[in-house]
Each structure stands twice: as structure tokens, then as C-alpha cells.
Enzyme design. Structure first.
Site, short mmCIF file in Angstrom:
data_model
loop_
_atom_site.label_atom_id
_atom_site.label_comp_id
_atom_site.label_asym_id
_atom_site.label_seq_id
_atom_site.Cartn_x
_atom_site.Cartn_y
_atom_site.Cartn_z
CG HIS B 67 -52.21 -0.11 21.38
ND1 HIS B 67 -52.94 1.17 21.54
CD2 HIS B 67 -52.20 -0.38 20.03
CE1 HIS B 67 -53.67 1.37 20.27
NE2 HIS B 67 -53.18 0.50 19.42
CG PHE B 119 -42.57 0.58 20.76
CD1 PHE B 119 -41.94 1.71 20.15
CD2 PHE B 119 -42.33 -0.54 20.03
CE1 PHE B 119 -41.54 1.58 18.88
CE2 PHE B 119 -41.96 -0.68 18.88
CZ PHE B 119 -41.36 0.48 17.93
#
Lengths: 176, 176
Positions: B67, B119
Site C-alpha cells: 500500500h 499506515f
């Protein structure tokens, strides 16, 4: 690139560099990063291969399904990864005659229909004449055996890509 | 798109369509294809999530490491996937002030240093004011708990992407 450099990489850099060791599976490099530090190329490679071996069969087939057909649609569209492009080109698969291309296309389709994944072969260890012969031969193998053979090819491809990335430091390593 | 259409896809088409349900992990869609036919969106989604849950911790962290940072380097370079771009843009993360961007950059770096993965948050269920607050909160969680939380966000993102792909057929499904 030496192992000290590799071991100092944060995960972003590591995935940028090693993300396509296993074709279109940056997840595997991203997981392998957890295992650092690595002792040498052989040790780094061991973690890539261990991840593959530990996957359920669907995941192992998934790895194969992330590979392009040899001399297939993606090559014609120019959407291969840089590594695949180099490998297919080096094996002469980007300069097939229309007839050779059609033959491969037919065999690739038969293979996909039989096994549910594309025909994967370390093209750099083969050539345009050998590819269709090997495809025909493997088309007649049993599915469980063929899955093992195909994953063996994934590992040969991964090994050669790691050797490219790590350069002369690793030239002493043999193909396994 | 209805399930009949989905179930009729060969693996190439399936990976083209569902390959980014889990960000930059086409391997997972390629593995899930093995489980067809699918009854409905919930059933399809169940197989994506089961694959994630069955991975060793390094693999689960690997998914997270595929990500991008929210409002990070990739967004600035324009190299986000189309899905990520839409999600970050919808949350207002592409129009931050220099100060807001710097704050997020600092928090993202602290988070990566603490947990070894970026995150991850379902941006579509959040907004530019909530993101740094949530980041600061999660920065203080225990690593094992935070891994579970982050994978929960991966699943929320995957759910929303599946709903987008499958459209109105699935509007009755709730977020889990």
C-alpha cells in the site's frame, strides 16, 4: 549491489528493487523483507522460495497466473514487465514468424485450458525453437507434476533476476 | 456486472478486473479464481479475505507494504493505482496544505518505523481531518493489535472496491 546495501533498504526501496523477482508479485518481496538481514544471494533467494512453497495450491497457481503467455497478447500490446520483455526478447520470442506465433498461441490456449494457469518457462534458458517443443511435452504431464515443474521454472526465473540485480557478487552461485 | 458474468471469466480476465481488490496483489485475485463459481459478492469477498487470513504474518505484513502512504511520495509522483488515486482524492488527501502534508509525512514515517509497514486506512470512510487523528491514535497501539486493525482496513478497502466493480447487484451488503 552488495548484501550490506540490500540489508540497509527500507521496505519501500526493497519492494522497488526486488518486487518483480517473482513476476507481478511484489507481495512476496514485501513479505521477504521481514526476514532481513540476508547473508548472501542464496539466503535471500531461499526466503523467496520458502514463501512460494508455503502457499496453498491456489496461491501457487495464482503466482503462475500472474505470468504472461510467451509471445502472447501482452507482448503484442507492449504491456509486459521490463524483465519479461528482456527475457522473451532474448529467447527470440519477439521476432517470431506469423506461423510460429500462431502455433504458440494454440499451444498456450490448450495448456491454459488443461491446467488453469499459463505455460511458464525460464525463457533465458530456452530459445524460440525449444519453447514450442517443451510446451507440447509438458501439455501431456499430470496436473500435480506440472504444477511442480512450473513452480520450478518460476524459481529459475527468480534466480536469474536476483543474479541480475545483485550482479557479480553472486556469480559463483549455481542454478538449482 | 452480475455473478454469472464473473463466473464465466477466464483467469486472465478475472485478474484484469479483480487484480487490485487487494492493492498491488494480483496474486490474491489469481488464487481466488480457483474457488469459482461464486454465489454472490459476499461469497467472492469471503475467498479474498480467507486467503489473507491464511497467510503467515510476513505475508500479511507484505500486503500492507504494497500500500502507498496516504498523501505520500507516490501520490505526488502520480504513480498511485487508479483505485488509490480515487480513494485518496475523495477523502481530500490530494488537496492538503503544505503544512497538513508535512504533518502526515512525519506521522507516516513514525508509523512505518514503529510497525514496519505503512499506515493503511480505508480513506473513503474517512476524511482529511480524521486521517491524522486516526494515525496518531494507532501509532500508540500494540504491534499485534495494529496488524489486525490494518488488515481490517485492507478488507474494508477490498469490500468497497468489490462493490464498485459489481455495482448495484451488491448494494444490500453491509460493511463488515
Amino acid at each position: 549491489m552488495n548484501m550490506e546495501k540490500v540489508n540497509s533498504m527500507d521496505f519501500g526501496e526493497f519492494v522497488d528493487v526486488f518486487g518483480n523477482v517473482i513476476e507481478r508479485c511484489p507481495l512476496i518481496a514485501a513479505a521477504v523483507w521481514s526476514q532481513r538481514p540476508f547473508f548472501d544471494l542464496e539466503d535471500l533467494e531461499k526466503h523467496f522460495f520458502a514463501f512460494i512453497d508455503a502457499l496453498p495450491q491456489s496461491g501457487q497457481e495464482g503466482i503462475l497466473r500472474c505470468h504472461p503467455d510467451l509471445a502472447g497478447r501482452e507482448q503484442q500490446r507492449g504491456t509486459l514487465t521490463a524483465e519479461s520483455q528482456r527475457e522473451q526478447s532474448g529467447a527470440g520470442l519477439t521476432s517470431l514468424s506469423a506461423e510460429e506465433r500462431q502455433q504458440l498461441e494454440k499451444l498456450n490456449a490448450q495448456y491454459r485450458a488443461r491446467f488453469g494457469f499459463p505455460f511458464v518457462l525460464a525463457a533465458r534458458l530456452s530459445d524460440r525453437a525449444a519453447v514450442p517443443r517443451e510446451l507440447e511435452r509438458r501439455l501431456h504431464c499430470q496436473p500435480a507434476q506440472e504444477l511442480r515443474t512450473a513452480l520450478g521454472e518460476v524459481k529459475k526465473i527468480g534466480h536469474l533476476r536476483l543474479v541480475d540485480l545483485l550482479g557479480a557478487d553472486s556469480s559463483r552461485l549455481k542454478l538449482r
